[in-house]
Design a protein around this motif. Structure first.
Motif, short mmCIF file in Angstrom:
data_model
loop_
_atom_site.label_atom_id
_atom_site.label_comp_id
_atom_site.label_asym_id
_atom_site.label_seq_id
_atom_site.Cartn_x
_atom_site.Cartn_y
_atom_site.Cartn_z
N VAL A 195 97.88 34.72 67.26
CA VAL A 195 98.69 35.72 67.95
C VAL A 195 97.78 36.71 68.68
O VAL A 195 96.77 37.15 68.15
N ASP A 196 98.11 37.01 69.93
CA ASP A 196 97.31 37.93 70.75
C ASP A 196 98.23 38.85 71.54
O ASP A 196 99.44 38.61 71.64
N VAL A 197 97.63 39.88 72.11
CA VAL A 197 98.37 40.82 72.96
C VAL A 197 97.64 40.96 74.29
O VAL A 197 96.41 41.12 74.30
N VAL A 198 98.36 40.86 75.41
CA VAL A 198 97.74 40.98 76.72
C VAL A 198 98.38 42.13 77.50
O VAL A 198 99.56 42.45 77.31
N LYS A 199 97.55 42.74 78.34
CA LYS A 199 98.04 43.78 79.24
C LYS A 199 97.74 43.34 80.67
O LYS A 199 96.57 43.18 81.04
N HIS A 200 98.78 43.09 81.44
CA HIS A 200 98.63 42.61 82.80
C HIS A 200 98.15 43.73 83.73
O HIS A 200 98.19 44.91 83.37
N ALA A 201 97.70 43.33 84.90
CA ALA A 201 97.18 44.31 85.86
C ALA A 201 98.22 45.34 86.25
O ALA A 201 97.88 46.48 86.59
N GLU B 273 102.20 29.61 67.37
CA GLU B 273 101.00 28.91 66.92
C GLU B 273 100.54 29.43 65.56
O GLU B 273 100.03 28.68 64.72
N LEU B 274 100.71 30.73 65.34
CA LEU B 274 100.38 31.31 64.04
C LEU B 274 101.28 30.74 62.96
O LEU B 274 100.81 30.34 61.88
N ASP B 275 102.57 30.66 63.24
CA ASP B 275 103.51 30.08 62.27
C ASP B 275 103.16 28.63 61.95
O ASP B 275 103.24 28.19 60.80
N GLU B 276 102.78 27.87 62.99
CA GLU B 276 102.42 26.47 62.79
C GLU B 276 101.16 26.33 61.92
O GLU B 276 101.05 25.40 61.11
N GLU C 124 99.78 32.90 54.06
CA GLU C 124 100.82 33.80 54.54
C GLU C 124 100.32 35.24 54.55
O GLU C 124 100.67 36.03 55.44
N GLU C 125 99.46 35.59 53.58
CA GLU C 125 98.90 36.94 53.53
C GLU C 125 98.06 37.22 54.78
O GLU C 125 98.17 38.29 55.40
N LEU C 126 97.22 36.27 55.17
CA LEU C 126 96.39 36.47 56.35
C LEU C 126 97.24 36.48 57.61
O LEU C 126 97.00 37.27 58.54
N ALA C 127 98.26 35.64 57.66
CA ALA C 127 99.14 35.61 58.83
C ALA C 127 99.90 36.93 58.97
O ALA C 127 100.08 37.43 60.08
N GLU C 128 100.35 37.49 57.85
CA GLU C 128 101.08 38.76 57.91
C GLU C 128 100.17 39.89 58.39
O GLU C 128 100.59 40.77 59.14
N LYS C 129 98.91 39.85 57.98
CA LYS C 129 97.94 40.83 58.47
C LYS C 129 97.80 40.70 59.99
O LYS C 129 97.79 41.71 60.71
N ALA C 130 97.72 39.46 60.49
CA ALA C 130 97.60 39.24 61.93
C ALA C 130 98.82 39.78 62.67
O ALA C 130 98.70 40.41 63.73
N ARG C 131 100.01 39.54 62.12
CA ARG C 131 101.23 40.02 62.77
C ARG C 131 101.26 41.55 62.82
O ARG C 131 101.65 42.15 63.83
N ASN C 132 100.83 42.19 61.74
CA ASN C 132 100.82 43.65 61.70
C ASN C 132 99.83 44.24 62.70
O ASN C 132 100.10 45.25 63.35
N VAL C 133 98.67 43.59 62.81
CA VAL C 133 97.67 44.04 63.78
C VAL C 133 98.22 43.90 65.20
O VAL C 133 98.09 44.81 66.03
N ALA C 134 98.87 42.78 65.48
CA ALA C 134 99.45 42.56 66.82
C ALA C 134 100.52 43.60 67.13
O ALA C 134 100.61 44.10 68.26
N THR C 135 101.35 43.93 66.15
CA THR C 135 102.39 44.93 66.35
C THR C 135 101.78 46.29 66.67
O THR C 135 102.26 47.01 67.58
N ALA C 136 100.73 46.66 65.95
CA ALA C 136 100.07 47.94 66.21
C ALA C 136 99.45 47.97 67.61
O ALA C 136 99.49 48.99 68.30
N LEU C 137 98.88 46.84 68.04
CA LEU C 137 98.28 46.78 69.37
C LEU C 137 99.33 46.89 70.47
O LEU C 137 99.13 47.56 71.48
#
Length: 470
Positions: free
Chosen positions: A424-430, A441-444, A453-466
């Motif tokens: 999971v990633d976050v992008v900011k367009h021009a 892809e993270l779920d898969e 699931e613990e590591l995946a939940e950490k990734a989701r939380n980081v993405a939400t904060a970003l």
């Protein structure tokens, strides 16, 4: 179930503590380990071995299938960013394969479900060429993040730690430079209770010269059992590529930054351990002696911060250095995103910026803009952070977009920045629009067992904060 484990490499003290706490037996320990632990560490044969990988990023796990699975479960819980993979071409496994390509020193062999292996010409019984069918055994497995293929041989062996049985060999050999000890061990072999199967010869390791009679007898008995499994394929016609038999299994464990610091705590319970002990030792081969010297001379505050500035100024990277970006994948692969120059460095903050000149062609993932001649990518890394941003600009310096990668905590090693991508990633367009991508892809990856699931939940939380911050 208690397992007998042999441990070698830079993680030995911490893993020994972990294993003993879990009720397992550590065997064939080195003298320094015996001195550190107030416990009986016998010279018995091992069920499984944990050995630090050549790049010091983790450990290989080899041995009895049940013992390997036990170790996988134990190691997986070291830290949230510990990742473990089963090896499809384990050491000791026998495959039928087909030569797909011949190189200067050997052949690339298609192993079917085992992937590809490398058969050196010196290990081939007969001349081999493209499309030849071969029966091979894996003599050395390779970590999934390594460029090397598993090493193959056409001579079949039954590996069992102290003892190895070799098909077609006669008599007993000892791999040691101590001739007297070798002769003594060879003579003792006939006194052991275990029987050597017909058609197999004995090859003892150097460690066997110091082992007890019980340990030798156990190793030879185990080797005989594995030879019996290999006997099933001796003389049979070579078939389609695929695994035939695997008396032993192999797994790979990669330690992330948080895992290395968790291992520090295990080591600190036994002996003086500086902050970032395993992080420093993993960074550079020559760092081990420096860490050991510092710990022998000084009292260490286990609560002190990791000395990023001291470590990087000594070993790198610092401003002006060239580093690679090692983009690990949850399935174990390592993709190098290219090299760049460190254009900004702050040892106190634990940050560095890497600039790369991009080659033209294609487009930037998720940003949907073309990659053109003259484009640059400026990536800012902070040691230990769960994400990093890359800003893409055109030849005129205009921003084409920002890609923020969510990953396991970043480690700034001297030659390569390392982490594992968490999809999971976050992008900011021009135009300022913010978009979150690749949650599917993270779920898969979780469903496939590649990520917890613990590591995946950490990734989701980081993405939400970003998302909120951008």
């Amino acid at each position: 179930m208690s397992v007998r484990v042999r441990v070698r490499g830079i993680y030995t003290t911490s893993l020994t503590h972990l294993l003993l706490e879990a009720g397992h037996d550590v065997v064939q320990a080195s003298d320094p380990i015996r001195e550190r632990f107030d416990a009986g560490l016998p010279d018995e044969d091992h069920d499984v071995e944990l050995a630090t990988t050549d790049d010091r990023q983790g450990v290989g796990v080899e041995g009895d299938p049940t013992a390997v699975e036990t170790m996988r479960s134990l190691l997986r819980d070291v830290g949230v960013d510990t990742l473990v993979w089963q090896e499809p071409a384990p050491t000791g496994a026998v495959f039928d394969g087909v030569v797909r390509e011949t190189l200067g020193s050997g052949a690339v062999v298609d192993l079917g479900d085992g992937g590809e292996g490398f058969l050196p010409f010196r290990n081939a019984t007969n001349h081999i060429g493209d499309d030849d069918a071969v029966r091979v055994q894996v003599t050395e497995a390779a970590p999934p993040w390594d460029d090397d293929r598993p090493l193959l041989d056409t001579e079949l062996k039954a590996f069992a730690g102290l003892a190895t049985l070799v098909a077609g060999q006669e008599g007993t050999r000892v791999d040691t430079r101590d001739d007297a000890a070798g002769r003594e061990l060879a003579g003792m072999t006939d006194l052991l209770g275990a029987e050597v199967p017909e058609g197999w010869g004995v090859r003892w390791s150097h460690s066997a010269t110091d082992a007890s009679m019980d340990a030798l007898d156990g190793a030879l008995e185990r080797a005989a059992e594995r030879a019996a499994a290999l006997d099933e394929v001796l003389g049979a016609d070579v078939g389609d590529p695929g695994r035939l038999v695997a008396p032993t299994e192999t797994a790979w464990c990669w330690f992330g930054r948080e895992s290395r610091f968790a291992l520090d705590e295990h080591r600190r319970a036994v002996t003086t351990t500086m902050p970032g002990h395993h992080r420093i030792k993993a960074s550079h081969e020559s760092a081990s002696a420096g860490v050991d010297f510092a710990e022998a001379l000084c009292e260490m505050d286990g609560d002190a911060a990791f000395p990023f500035g001291v470590v990087t100024r000594q070993f790198g990277p610092v401003e002006g250095d060239t580093v690679r970006i090692g983009h690990g994948k949850p399935d174990g692969r390592l993709i190098l995103l290219g090299s760049g120059e460190v254009v900004d460095y702050d040892g106190a903050e634990g940050t560095l910026s890497v600039e790369r000149t991009m080659s033209p062609g294609g487009s930037y993932d998720a940003l949907g803009v073309s990659r053109e001649s003259g484009d640059t990518a400026l990536t800012k890394f902070r040691e230990g952070r769960w994400w990093y941003p890359t800003v893409y600009r055109n030849s005129e310096g205009e921003r084409k977009g920002t890609y923020v990668n969510v990953c396991t905590p970043v480690e700034c090693f001297p030659e390569t920045i390392r982490y594992v991508d968490l999809h999971v990633d976050v992008v900011k367009h021009a135009d300022g629009r913010v978009e979150r991508v690749d949650d599917d892809e993270l779920d898969e990856a979780v469903a496939a067992g590649e990520l917890s699931e613990e590591l995946a939940e950490k990734a989701r939380n980081v993405a939400t904060a970003l998302e909120r911050a951008l």
